[in-house]
Enzyme design. Structure first.
Site, short mmCIF file in Angstrom:
data_model
loop_
_atom_site.label_atom_id
_atom_site.label_comp_id
_atom_site.label_asym_id
_atom_site.label_seq_id
_atom_site.Cartn_x
_atom_site.Cartn_y
_atom_site.Cartn_z
N SER A 1 5.40 2.62 6.64
CA SER A 1 4.43 1.86 6.34
C SER A 1 4.80 0.34 6.36
CB SER A 1 4.06 2.16 4.75
OG SER A 1 3.24 1.12 4.34
N MET B 1 -1.77 11.17 -2.12
CA MET B 1 -0.95 10.01 -2.58
C MET B 1 0.13 10.50 -3.68
SD MET B 1 -2.24 7.54 -0.82
CE MET B 1 -1.23 6.39 -1.57
N ASP C 1 -1.57 0.29 6.04
CA ASP C 1 -2.19 -0.03 5.09
C ASP C 1 -3.21 -0.97 4.87
OD1 ASP C 1 -1.19 2.41 3.59
OD2 ASP C 1 0.70 1.32 3.44
N ASP D 1 1.99 10.02 0.91
CA ASP D 1 2.21 8.46 0.82
C ASP D 1 2.52 8.04 -0.71
OD1 ASP D 1 2.04 5.91 1.58
OD2 ASP D 1 -0.23 6.17 1.94
N GLY D 2 3.62 7.58 -0.72
CA GLY D 2 4.17 6.81 -1.89
C GLY D 2 5.32 7.33 -2.52
N GLY D 3 6.51 6.55 -2.59
CA GLY D 3 7.74 6.92 -3.34
C GLY D 3 8.57 8.03 -2.29
N MET E 1 -7.91 1.95 2.47
CA MET E 1 -7.98 1.95 0.99
C MET E 1 -9.31 0.75 0.55
SD MET E 1 -4.07 2.31 0.15
CE MET E 1 -3.57 1.59 1.67
N GLY F 1 -2.03 0.89 -3.84
CA GLY F 1 -2.26 -0.38 -4.00
C GLY F 1 -0.83 -1.22 -3.55
N PHE F 2 0.25 -0.46 -3.85
CA PHE F 2 1.47 -1.33 -3.77
C PHE F 2 2.57 -0.40 -3.14
CE2 PHE F 2 -0.90 -3.07 -7.20
CZ PHE F 2 -1.19 -4.58 -6.57
N GLY F 3 3.54 -1.13 -2.56
CA GLY F 3 4.70 -0.42 -2.04
C GLY F 3 5.74 -0.10 -3.42
N GLY F 4 6.85 0.52 -3.42
CA GLY F 4 7.92 0.48 -4.04
C GLY F 4 7.59 1.15 -5.30
N GLY G 1 7.45 3.43 2.81
CA GLY G 1 7.50 1.91 3.24
C GLY G 1 8.84 1.35 2.80
N SER G 2 9.15 1.06 1.44
CA SER G 2 10.36 0.58 1.16
C SER G 2 11.72 1.27 1.35
CB SER G 2 10.28 0.42 -0.45
OG SER G 2 9.85 1.67 -1.18
C1 DX5 Z 1 0.41 2.58 -0.97
C2 DX5 Z 1 0.51 2.53 0.47
C3 DX5 Z 1 1.61 3.40 0.95
C4 DX5 Z 1 2.90 2.32 0.40
C5 DX5 Z 1 4.06 3.14 0.30
O1 DX5 Z 1 -0.88 2.26 -1.58
O2 DX5 Z 1 -0.72 3.36 0.86
O3 DX5 Z 1 1.62 3.53 2.09
O4 DX5 Z 1 3.19 1.29 1.29
O5 DX5 Z 1 5.14 2.56 0.12
P1 DX5 Z 1 6.71 2.95 -0.62
O6 DX5 Z 1 7.06 4.13 0.49
O7 DX5 Z 1 7.33 1.99 -0.75
O8 DX5 Z 1 6.31 3.82 -1.90
ZN ZN Z 2 -0.65 4.17 2.97
#
Ligand code: DX5
Ligand code: ZN
Length: 232
Positions: free
Chosen positions: A12, A141, A39, A177-179, A72, A146-149, A199-200
């Site tokens: 991401s 999800m 995203d 998607d996420g974590g 989103m 909304g946020f990475g990490g 992402g992270s």
């Molecule tokens: C969250 C996004 C994800 C996010 C994942 O709303 O849809 O794509 O960037 O980030 P990580 O992998 O850091 O959880």
């Molecule tokens: Zn995403």
């Protein structure tokens, strides 16, 4: 875009350098990713803002493979043609984004794109029951969008397992998607997921001028996920 259930890693770019998207996309592809996950957030459906179709169009020429656009946003229908024109290969909308998700999926396929449907962690699988024949991907999800990490939400593993059984032989990807990390990737891969957004966990430790860590991070996630499939 042909269909297969091999593990695909989709970094991401929410965790990339926003001033350098083109070079970041080139770097993660050169380092072995499969898809590029983009995203789009509207500050209304989710409590964060990113960018819109103009940015997607600007980065498209820097992506050789699949551009996976995660919307989103709500409302969503009015923007589908713009993201299609921007060059998305997959357009994913949220089942929670409006009352007419069936129409939304029709519009995405009508624009000639692969249609994805995303579910927030609190949303049950009954919402996709009558939609599975009109989607190419379901995104589970594993954080609140909304946020990475953020921390991976374990309860979603069972959702993935049940969704995989519902999909049966249909050519429908399950995306997480996420974590996603080398620790959580095996859990969702074993449950039936094939597209892992991270992402992270992909971007940590690297940069456009030092991209090798991207490759190491991608390989670590892929190796862990594939090992879980072999063990199953
Ligand atoms: C969250 C996004 C994800 C996010 C994942 O709303 O849809 O794509 O960037 O980030 P990580 O992998 O850091 O959880
Ligand atoms: Zn995403």
């Amino acid at each position: 875009m042909s269909f297969d259930r091999r593990i695909k890693i989709a970094p991401s770019i929410l965790s990339a350098d926003f001033a350098n998207f083109g070079a970041e996309c080139q770097a993660i592809e050169a380092q072995g990713c499969d898809w590029v996950h983009v995203d789009v957030m509207d500050g209304h459906f989710v409590p964060n803002l990113t960018f819109g179709p103009a940015t997607c169009a600007a980065i498209r020429p820097h992506i050789k493979g699949v551009m996976d656009v995660h919307l989103m946003i709500s409302p969503v229908d009015a923007y589908i043609d713009a993201f299609a024109a921007a060059g998305a290969d997959v357009i994913t909308a949220h089942v929670e984004a409006g009352p007419h998700v069936h129409r939304t999926l029709q519009a995405i396929r009508g624009a000639g794109k692969k249609a994805g449907l995303a579910l927030n962690p609190g949303t049950g699988l009954d919402t996709v029951d009558y939609l599975l024949d009109m989607v190419d991907l379901v995104c589970v999800m594993t954080v609140n969008p909304g946020f990475g990490g953020q921390k991976f939400i374990e309860s979603q593993i069972d959702k993935v397992r049940r969704l995989r059984a519902m999909i049966g032989d249909r050519p429908v990807h399950i995306e997480i998607d996420g974590g996603v990390t080398p620790i959580t990737a095996p859990l969702v891969a074993a449950a039936g997921a094939d597209v892992l957004v991270a992402g992270s966990a992909v971007f940590k430790g690297g940069s456009v001028s030092n991209p090798a860590p991207y490759g190491e991070n991608i390989r670590a996630i892929r190796t862990a996920a594939e090992a879980a499939l072999k063990a199953a």
